[in-house]
Motif scaffolding. Structure first.
Motif, mmCIF file in Angstrom:
data_model
loop_
_atom_site.group_PDB
_atom_site.id
_atom_site.type_symbol
_atom_site.label_atom_id
_atom_site.label_comp_id
_atom_site.label_asym_id
_atom_site.label_seq_id
_atom_site.Cartn_x
_atom_site.Cartn_y
_atom_site.Cartn_z
ATOM 1 N N GLY A 15 -3.109 -4.837 -9.455
ATOM 2 C CA GLY A 15 -1.906 -5.618 -9.222
ATOM 3 C C GLY A 15 -0.968 -4.996 -8.211
ATOM 4 O O GLY A 15 0.192 -5.401 -8.098
ATOM 5 N N GLN A 16 -1.445 -4.012 -7.448
ATOM 6 C CA GLN A 16 -0.610 -3.320 -6.458
ATOM 7 C C GLN A 16 -0.744 -3.911 -5.061
ATOM 8 O O GLN A 16 -0.011 -3.522 -4.154
ATOM 9 N N LEU A 17 -1.665 -4.833 -4.882
ATOM 10 C CA LEU A 17 -1.850 -5.496 -3.587
ATOM 11 C C LEU A 17 -2.174 -6.961 -3.844
ATOM 12 O O LEU A 17 -3.133 -7.280 -4.551
ATOM 13 N N THR B 134 11.454 -7.244 -1.043
ATOM 14 C CA THR B 134 11.856 -6.257 -2.049
ATOM 15 C C THR B 134 10.978 -6.378 -3.291
ATOM 16 O O THR B 134 10.597 -5.377 -3.904
ATOM 17 N N SER B 135 10.642 -7.611 -3.651
ATOM 18 C CA SER B 135 9.786 -7.821 -4.825
ATOM 19 C C SER B 135 8.379 -7.273 -4.612
ATOM 20 O O SER B 135 7.675 -6.960 -5.578
ATOM 21 N N LEU B 136 7.967 -7.147 -3.354
ATOM 22 C CA LEU B 136 6.658 -6.554 -3.044
ATOM 23 C C LEU B 136 6.689 -5.027 -3.103
ATOM 24 O O LEU B 136 5.637 -4.390 -3.116
ATOM 25 N N ILE C 133 0.842 -1.197 0.000
ATOM 26 C CA ILE C 133 0.000 0.000 0.000
ATOM 27 C C ILE C 133 0.874 1.244 0.000
ATOM 28 O O ILE C 133 0.603 2.216 -0.722
ATOM 29 N N ALA C 134 1.943 1.235 0.805
ATOM 30 C CA ALA C 134 2.855 2.376 0.844
ATOM 31 C C ALA C 134 3.492 2.601 -0.522
ATOM 32 O O ALA C 134 3.610 3.746 -0.994
ATOM 33 N N ALA C 135 3.917 1.521 -1.181
ATOM 34 C CA ALA C 135 4.533 1.649 -2.507
ATOM 35 C C ALA C 135 3.557 2.268 -3.498
ATOM 36 O O ALA C 135 3.942 3.105 -4.324
ATOM 37 N N ALA C 136 2.291 1.878 -3.410
ATOM 38 C CA ALA C 136 1.272 2.434 -4.304
ATOM 39 C C ALA C 136 1.075 3.927 -4.070
ATOM 40 O O ALA C 136 0.711 4.669 -4.989
#
Length: 358
Positions: free
Chosen positions: A323-325, A212-214, A186-189
């Motif tokens: 595809g973000q979660l 890291t892949s997440l 969620i933070a990456a998004a």
């Protein structure tokens, strides 16, 4: 006549089930006393409740084994159901039949329970319309089964305690947990950087690669938190405004050393079973804020504002569609093999969530 007099009762007993419908049954993992789950849980054949006007017959599809479920069975959780009780508080089911007064659901809908305790470790249940929330059917089954606890906890902690902007950073321990994996994604998004703390272990590099892949920006061990190399890390990323604590003990104290001035730490778990110890300097010189968070209580507070809960679930489903979660790493276990799932869920360094499949 004497012969027929003896046959009639037998004939009547044989024909009785044909004229009256047999009670509906369900297989459920039931506990009648508190204790270690492997000892007190039993897979039982139960009579299912009648549908009535307001009931919803739900066929459970999949349900995870969460730490809170284990604690509830042990009798150590803050919220305990009346005994005997069915285990499990999260999962996804499909509506089979609805009562005549049910308006918001229809057969075929996918639903998740709104609140705990509900008892999701069973094949079928009759639940009230108000205790269920409809979700889209076009998300993966494992995402749906694990939607209502960990991703919601991550979402609320990122949204409710600090106003985070893209480029800001947060720090969290237990980063490989279900909540931790959801926080990373969620933070990456949102464009928020994450510093993710994990315990050292034999397969450390494998876990670092997975996180890291997440979308994890930085992964460090608890021991690294105490080393001068952390100063080099903060040349690449700003000091965190928000710390998320699921461990307690020394891990928490070490995270607080790196938090920004006037930053916030939110505690939502205590895996180390040790108290949260805060240095006096963190209060006086950094003016940090400490909060606790319990997803169950947050949901209870929304009883008059179900739209807020629905909106959060739909936002999470939108991230899933994009595809973000994704669901956490999962191991699917048939309900009849529940002992395997229980044993695996309580094993040290377990990063795979056990999912009971009905």
């Amino acid at each position: 006549m004497g012969l027929f007099r003896g046959v009639r009762p037998l004939l009547a007993a044989f024909l009785r089930p044909l004229s009256a419908s047999a009670p509906a049954r369900s297989l459920a993992l039931v506990y009648e006393r508190h204790g270690e789950p492997a000892r007190v849980l039993q897979l039982k054949d139960q009579e299912r409740a009648e549908l009535g006007h307001f009931g919803v017959h739900v066929k459970m599809l999949a349900a995870p084994v969460n730490p809170a479920d284990i604690n509830m069975i042990q009798g150590t959780y803050a919220l305990l159901p009346d005994l005997p009780a069915v285990g499990g508080n999260e999962g996804v089911g499909q509506v089979v039949e609805i009562g005549s007064h049910v308006t918001s659901l229809k057969p075929g809908d996918w639903v998740i329970p709104i609140d705990a305790p509900v008892g999701t470790w069973r094949t079928d249940a009759v639940l009230s319309e108000g205790s269920l929330l409809k979700i889209p059917r076009n998300i993966p089954l494992l995402c749906a089964a694990t939607l209502s606890v960990n991703p919601c906890t991550a979402y609320r902690m990122l949204a409710d305690f600090e106003t985070l902007e893209p480029g800001d950073s947060i720090i969290q321990n237990a980063a490989n947990s279900g909540v931790g994996q959801a926080v990373i994604q969620i933070a990456a998004a949102l464009g928020i950087k994450t510093i993710n703390v994990i315990r050292d272990r034999p397969n450390l590099q494998e876990l670092v690669h997975r996180l890291t892949s997440l979308g994890a920006d930085h992964v460090v061990t608890e021991e690294m938190l105490r080393k001068p190399e952390m100063n080099d890390l903060f040349k690449k990323v700003p000091k965190p405004r928000l710390a998320l604590n699921c461990v307690g003990g020394r891990s928490t104290t070490d995270m607080l050393r790196h938090i920004q001035q006037k930053g916030t730490m939110v505690t939502y778990g205590g895996m180390a079973k040790q108290p949260v110890t805060v240095p006096v300097s963190a209060f006086i010189f950094k003016d940090v804020k400490l909060h606790g968070f319990w997803m169950t209580q947050w949901k209870k507070n929304q009883t008059q504002n179900k739209d807020r809960l629905t909106g959060m679930i739909l936002n999470l489903c939108d991230l899933i569609h994009k595809g973000q979660l994704t669901a956490p790493v999962c191991t699917e276990v048939p309900l009849k093999d529940y002992q395997i799932a229980l044993e695996a869920s309580m094993r040290p360094f377990t990063s795979s969530k056990q999912i009971l499949v009905m």
